[in-house]
Write an enzyme that holds these catalytic residues in place. Structure first.
Site, PDB file in Angstrom:
ATOM      1  N   PHE A 124      -7.659   2.734  -9.199  1.00  0.00           N
ATOM      2  CA  PHE A 124      -7.003   3.771  -8.400  1.00  0.00           C
ATOM      3  C   PHE A 124      -5.624   4.016  -9.005  1.00  0.00           C
ATOM      4  O   PHE A 124      -4.909   3.057  -9.317  1.00  0.00           O
ATOM      5  CB  PHE A 124      -6.906   3.347  -6.933  1.00  0.00           C
ATOM      6  CG  PHE A 124      -6.435   4.467  -6.053  1.00  0.00           C
ATOM      7  CD1 PHE A 124      -7.291   5.503  -5.710  1.00  0.00           C
ATOM      8  CD2 PHE A 124      -5.127   4.521  -5.609  1.00  0.00           C
ATOM      9  CE1 PHE A 124      -6.848   6.555  -4.922  1.00  0.00           C
ATOM     10  CE2 PHE A 124      -4.686   5.573  -4.822  1.00  0.00           C
ATOM     11  CZ  PHE A 124      -5.547   6.590  -4.480  1.00  0.00           C
ATOM     12  N   ASP A 194      -6.569  -5.379  -4.638  1.00  0.00           N
ATOM     13  CA  ASP A 194      -6.386  -4.227  -3.752  1.00  0.00           C
ATOM     14  C   ASP A 194      -7.656  -4.104  -2.913  1.00  0.00           C
ATOM     15  O   ASP A 194      -8.735  -3.828  -3.430  1.00  0.00           O
ATOM     16  CB  ASP A 194      -6.136  -2.965  -4.596  1.00  0.00           C
ATOM     17  CG  ASP A 194      -5.848  -1.739  -3.726  1.00  0.00           C
ATOM     18  OD1 ASP A 194      -6.266  -1.732  -2.554  1.00  0.00           O
ATOM     19  OD2 ASP A 194      -5.223  -0.792  -4.243  1.00  0.00           O
ATOM     20  N   TYR A 219      -5.095   2.823   7.071  1.00  0.00           N
ATOM     21  CA  TYR A 219      -5.609   4.095   7.617  1.00  0.00           C
ATOM     22  C   TYR A 219      -7.049   4.415   7.257  1.00  0.00           C
ATOM     23  O   TYR A 219      -7.576   5.426   7.683  1.00  0.00           O
ATOM     24  CB  TYR A 219      -4.728   5.270   7.172  1.00  0.00           C
ATOM     25  CG  TYR A 219      -4.397   5.307   5.686  1.00  0.00           C
ATOM     26  CD1 TYR A 219      -5.326   5.742   4.762  1.00  0.00           C
ATOM     27  CD2 TYR A 219      -3.158   4.893   5.230  1.00  0.00           C
ATOM     28  CE1 TYR A 219      -5.033   5.764   3.409  1.00  0.00           C
ATOM     29  CE2 TYR A 219      -2.847   4.907   3.880  1.00  0.00           C
ATOM     30  CZ  TYR A 219      -3.792   5.346   2.973  1.00  0.00           C
ATOM     31  OH  TYR A 219      -3.497   5.358   1.641  1.00  0.00           O
ATOM     32  N   LYS A 220      -7.702   3.547   6.491  1.00  0.00           N
ATOM     33  CA  LYS A 220      -9.091   3.825   6.120  1.00  0.00           C
ATOM     34  C   LYS A 220     -10.023   3.164   7.134  1.00  0.00           C
ATOM     35  O   LYS A 220     -10.109   3.600   8.274  1.00  0.00           O
ATOM     36  CB  LYS A 220      -9.361   3.329   4.700  1.00  0.00           C
ATOM     37  CG  LYS A 220      -8.519   4.004   3.622  1.00  0.00           C
ATOM     38  CD  LYS A 220      -8.860   3.405   2.271  1.00  0.00           C
ATOM     39  CE  LYS A 220      -7.923   3.886   1.183  1.00  0.00           C
ATOM     40  NZ  LYS A 220      -8.147   5.269   0.806  1.00  0.00           N
ATOM     41  N   ARG A 364     -18.085  11.893  -2.633  1.00  0.00           N
ATOM     42  CA  ARG A 364     -18.025  10.534  -2.073  1.00  0.00           C
ATOM     43  C   ARG A 364     -18.224  10.585  -0.562  1.00  0.00           C
ATOM     44  O   ARG A 364     -17.550  11.352   0.124  1.00  0.00           O
ATOM     45  CB  ARG A 364     -16.654   9.938  -2.410  1.00  0.00           C
ATOM     46  CG  ARG A 364     -16.477   8.512  -1.995  1.00  0.00           C
ATOM     47  CD  ARG A 364     -15.117   7.989  -2.404  1.00  0.00           C
ATOM     48  NE  ARG A 364     -14.070   8.447  -1.507  1.00  0.00           N
ATOM     49  CZ  ARG A 364     -12.823   7.955  -1.492  1.00  0.00           C
ATOM     50  NH1 ARG A 364     -12.494   7.011  -2.339  1.00  0.00           N
ATOM     51  NH2 ARG A 364     -11.927   8.408  -0.652  1.00  0.00           N
TER      52      ARG A 364
END
Ligand SMILES: Cc1ncc(COP(=O)(O)O)c(C=O)c1O
Length: 405
Positions: A124, A194, A219-220, A364
């Site tokens: 990422f 991560d 927040y995921k 995705r």
């Protein structure tokens, strides 16, 4: 392939089904993006109202001593239960990017003979960007980013830390937590994981894997709301050795002694920097509390079944699935490669199926078992089939790129 009837029967028998009613899920929307921004837990609404109206509005500054100052530690302790850590090894603070910076610089400063960060090309991008920033702050430091399969071979006597994303944000490929951690330790390096696409996605046991450092988003999968504070794990054995380079007053041993010189707090407190974002913490706590009522093992078992259902739909439509079929090698999303993935994603959103596009060619779809059911997947598949077969995604409106994809 699963029929709608089969799907309804699976949903009726699903032990996680009651959780669906605990989220605000708009009518007519199939939300396959909880791995980007989790939906609103209904309990967050009164929790935030209380935080704003009573704690802030009425109790004012007294609230700092009525639970606010404890919030980063309290939430850290709760998240620890989801990631196989001890309560005192996790703190909630800052963003994932900022926590990556703090942990990377700390790892680089551990041993002057070890000043290299090893990471994966295609990690990422914030991870690589932050690594670039971190090496700029430590004299003699460098970054070695190599292809995924070469990460262990790239470790050497100069490696301070191996920085990896456990579940790949595009493909959902998952590194073997224990084996990679062991490989890095054999080379004398630390590992910084991560877990942005792992925490709340699948059962993880950081301590069994002997992990050193980990960070993750709020927040995921944790459903903490847009820009929710992130978390940081530092294994207990590193508590006295590693120091936070963002040495702010909240990480001081005695923040209210107002000393001129920085003295780090013990334990995870030293990883705090500035004043904790109380409103964000209140929302995140509602999301995390929901998870503490659920079983991650049950959620992960359901995620696998949702994946198989979506993968079969993809196969029937001739879509190229880039996520591993082997559940032991992936996280909780499924990705398809398609030259018009952006337009497909936009066309799906226009029909109420919200997923996301990852440049240049990935569609995705997040599989989040607390609120996604089998019928959702089957319906999303029907809509996807219609869009592909009719070619409706080729309409010019779907090629318009927004700032956030
Ligand atoms: C693997 C990974 N790391 C970090 C982030 C984001 O970090 P931040 O919360 O600092 O924006 C994301 C966001 O999608 C991510 O997927």
């Amino acid at each position: 392939m699963m029929t709608r009837e089969d799907a309804r029967a699976r949903d009726a028998a699903d032990p996680l089904r009651p959780f669906r009613a605990r989220f605000a899920l708009p009518e007519g929307v199939i939300y396959l993006d909880g791995n980007s921004l989790g939906p609103l837990p209904l309990s967050a609404v009164p929790a935030l109202a209380d935080c704003v109206e009573r704690q802030w509005g009425d109790r004012l500054i007294r609230s700092w001593n009525e639970g606010w100052i404890e919030a980063p530690r309290r939430l850290g302790g709760k998240i620890a239960r989801l990631i196989g850590a001890q309560a005192h090894e996790v703190i909630v603070a800052d963003s994932t990017s900022a926590n990556l910076f703090k942990a990377l610089v700390a790892a680089l400063n551990r041993d002057p003979a070890r000043r290299t960060i090893v990471s994966e090309l295609g990690n990422f991008h914030t991870d690589l960007h932050i690594a670039e920033g971190a090496i700029g702050c430590v004299p003699g430091a460098s970054l070695r980013a190599v292809p995924r399969e070469a990460v262990l071979d790239a470790l050497g006597s100069d490696t301070a830390v191996l920085l990896l994303t456990h579940v790949h944000y595009k493909t959902a490929e998952r590194f073997d937590l224990g084996a990679i951690t062991q490989g890095a330790h054999d080379a004398g390096a630390l590992v910084l994981w991560d877990f942005s696409h792992s925490a709340g996605a699948l059962p993880i046991d950081l301590n069994s894997a002997n992990a050193d450092l980990a960070v993750g988003c709020g927040y995921k999968y944790l459903n903490g709301g847009p820009g929710a504070p992130a978390w940081l794990f530092v294994a207990e054995r590193w508590h006295d050795t590693l120091g936070n380079p963002l040495s702010g007053w909240m990480g001081h041993a005695a923040p209210f002694a107002f000393e001129d010189r920085y003295r780090p707090a013990s334990g995870m407190d030293r990883w705090l920097t500035g004043t904790p974002p109380i409103l964000g913490l209140a929302a995140l706590e509602a999301g995390v509390d929901l998870w503490l009522e659920a079983s991650l093992d049950t959620a992960w078992a359901k995620s696998q079944a949702l994946f198989d259902t979506m993968a079969a739909i993809g196969d029937s439509l001739g879509l190229a699935c880039v996520s591993p079929r082997d559940a032991g090698r992936r996280g909780s999303h499924i990705s398809f490669r398609h030259p018009d993935a952006h337009a497909l994603c936009q066309a799906l959103i226009a029909r109420g199926v919200i997923g996301d596009f990852r440049a240049p060619d990935i569609l995705r779809l997040g599989l989040t078992p607390l609120y996604i059911g089998f019928e959702d997947i089957v319906r999303a598949g029907e809509i996807l089939a219609d869009i592909l077969q009719s070619g409706s995604y080729r309409a010019p409106i779907f090629s318009k790129r927004h700032a956030v994809t």
